[in-house]
Design an enzyme around this catalytic site. Structure first.
Site, short mmCIF file in Angstrom:
data_model
loop_
_atom_site.label_atom_id
_atom_site.label_comp_id
_atom_site.label_asym_id
_atom_site.label_seq_id
_atom_site.Cartn_x
_atom_site.Cartn_y
_atom_site.Cartn_z
N LYS A 136 1.01 -1.15 0.13
CA LYS A 136 0.07 0.06 0.12
C LYS A 136 0.96 1.44 0.11
O LYS A 136 1.78 1.22 0.88
CB LYS A 136 -0.96 0.01 1.16
CG LYS A 136 -1.87 1.06 1.21
CD LYS A 136 -2.99 0.96 2.41
CE LYS A 136 -3.92 2.00 2.53
NZ LYS A 136 -4.75 1.69 3.82
N SER A 165 -9.66 1.52 3.09
CA SER A 165 -8.75 2.40 2.04
C SER A 165 -7.93 1.60 1.29
O SER A 165 -7.23 2.02 0.39
CB SER A 165 -8.21 3.47 2.67
OG SER A 165 -7.19 3.17 3.94
N SER A 219 -9.83 -0.90 7.30
CA SER A 219 -9.33 -0.50 5.91
C SER A 219 -8.57 -1.81 5.24
O SER A 219 -8.19 -1.80 4.06
CB SER A 219 -8.39 0.55 5.80
OG SER A 219 -8.90 1.74 6.00
#
Length: 463
Positions: A57, A132, A156
């Site tokens: 990420k 996210s 997330s």
């Protein structure tokens, strides 16, 4: 297989993913993958994660690729150091495959808030992958990589894991070093992991875990084993079903998936009992006070002076430069949360909002403590109230978007470990079940998840 051959396969899959417009990656190159493979092939001893490609990420810093948090304000920023989690994974033989798209600064539940465009759910491109950490989840679900790193502040990783039909694990707060994770909510943030199965995700988590002298918030707990252990069944375990997580209006497809999971848990010998977490109903408003307050503090450093892009015109003074840089560099959701956080921390409102939210947070954590101290070993709940929703469906209604996290954010507020595993589909869309464990009891949670994975397929078939 040689790492070089695996790297070539991953590069081919990344190129194919780009060509179909999944928009799950922000940076990758065949040359970097070749260098990673050469490093792994040069290792003399067998490594526990030999040549495992891992998507990262974009809020976890790496030295060879930009770390932008999917924000214009950090466009092109390259860190001078690797996150501790990255150092540990590379030392164990893993290869960084790419940086994955995300909601800007990890603020979102759909990965529609990236400055570089939304990520598509690989199962249905009209739907969101969750957020996210949607880019990481999409890459695992599409079969590009077997594992990926995300970050959890309020769900997330677990929520996108559910939406994409894969495994997603949030460790206990303090289990994995946050050094090198660009901060959103410092008392909540956890580097977390996605996997195409429980064993792969558990191995990555095990390598990353353990105390780090560079992060004072890491617990002095031993590193997790790389394998969750092979339980034959779930006998001698008590599994609680919190009634607040099974409302009458729960999506029928989600309910059906959880009913199959509950039946499988019983069939494997566990005692199942109803429990109550009465303060869970306050989790979403509590989270959306605490997290924005911490974000407003953490994101104050992004001002055009020390990091990233600077917006400056002739005649601007310092205040103009700050205003222009932050106004143009941050997207609307990030600006919204900074404003909320600044408000709840302001003089005259601190006690009424932030102080009260912290008091409720303590009550939420106490609910979990009471249940687990009362003889319950694990909790089983839905991960999300619905399957993946359509892109744009909640974009104009922030409150509706925030309630996509209704079953995950209480666990983050309490700092507990939890994970999502696929337990079925509804109209072709994945359904996830959430397993929650007491603090630092990841091994128990992972072993139980492996049993459930063995007896309930991702399509919901009970074996």
């Amino acid at each position: 297989m040689k790492a070089a051959a695996i790297a070539r396969e991953v590069a081919s899959r990344l190129a194919e993913t780009d060509s179909i417009g999944l928009n799950a990656t922000l940076d990758w190159s065949a040359d970097l993958l070749d260098r990673e493979a050469a490093r792994v092939d040069a290792m003399l001893a067998p490594m526990p994660l030999h040549a495992m490609p891992i998507a990262v990420k974009d809020n976890i810093v790496t030295v060879e690729q930009p770390s932008t948090c999917a924000s214009k304000i950090l466009e092109g920023y390259v860190s001078p150091y690797n996150a501790t989690a990255i150092e540990r994974l590379r030392a164990a033989g893993a290869m960084v495959a790419c940086k994955a798209n995300m909601d800007e600064f990890a603020m979102g539940s759909s990965t529609e808030n990236s400055a570089f465009g939304r990520v598509k759910n690989p199962i249905d491109h009209s739907r969101v992958p969750g957020g996210s950490s949607g880019g990481s989840a999409a890459l695992v679900a599409a079969g590009v990589v077997p594992t990926a790193l995300g970050s959890e502040t309020g769900g997330s990783v677990r929520q996108p894991a559910s939406f994409c039909g894969i495994v997603g694990i949030k460790p206990s707060y303090g289990r994995v070093s946050r050094y090198g994770l660009i901060a959103f909510g410092s008392s909540l943030d956890c580097i977390s992991v996605f996997g195409n199965n429980v064993a792969n995700a558990a191995a990555v988590l095990g390598v990353m875990s353990g105390h780090d002298h560079l992060d004072a918030t890491t617990a002095r707990e031993p590193a997790l084993p790389l394998s969750p252990g092979d339980l034959p069944d779930l006998k001698n375990l008590v599994v609680g079903l919190p009634r607040e997580y099974y409302p009458a209006d729960l999506d029928p497809g989600v309910r059906a998936g959880l009913d199959r999971a509950i039946a499988a848990v019983r069939a494997q010998g566990a005692e199942v009992r109803e429990v109550s977490l009465p303060h869970s109903k306050y989790a979403v408003p509590t989270y959306y006070i605490v997290a924005p307050a911490e974000a407003a503090s953490n994101l104050a450093r992004f001002d055009g002076v020390r990091y990233g892009v600077r917006r400056l015109k002739d005649g601007d003074d310092v205040a103009d430069m700050y205003r222009r840089t932050r106004g143009e560099g941050f997207g609307p959701e990030v600006r919204r949360r900074i404003l909320v956080g600044t408000y709840v921390l302001s003089a005259g409102y601190y006690d009424a909002y932030y102080g009260r939210a912290q008091a409720v947070r303590a009550l939420i954590a106490e609910d979990f403590r009471k249940v687990f101290s009362g003889g319950v070993d694990l909790l089983l709940t839905p991960t999300t109230p619905t399957p993946a929703f359509k892109a744009g469906e909640k974009a104009d209604d922030p409150v509706a978007m925030y309630y996509a996290d209704v079953f995950v954010c209480a666990i983050s507020l309490a700092g507990l470990p939890a994970m999502s595993i696929p337990v079925g589909r509804s109209d072709g869309l994945p359904i996830g079940a959430q397993i929650i464990a007491p603090m630092f009891q990841e091994q128990r949670m992972l072993a139980a998840a492996q049993v459930l994975e063995r007896v309930v397929s991702a399509t919901g078939e009970v074996r």
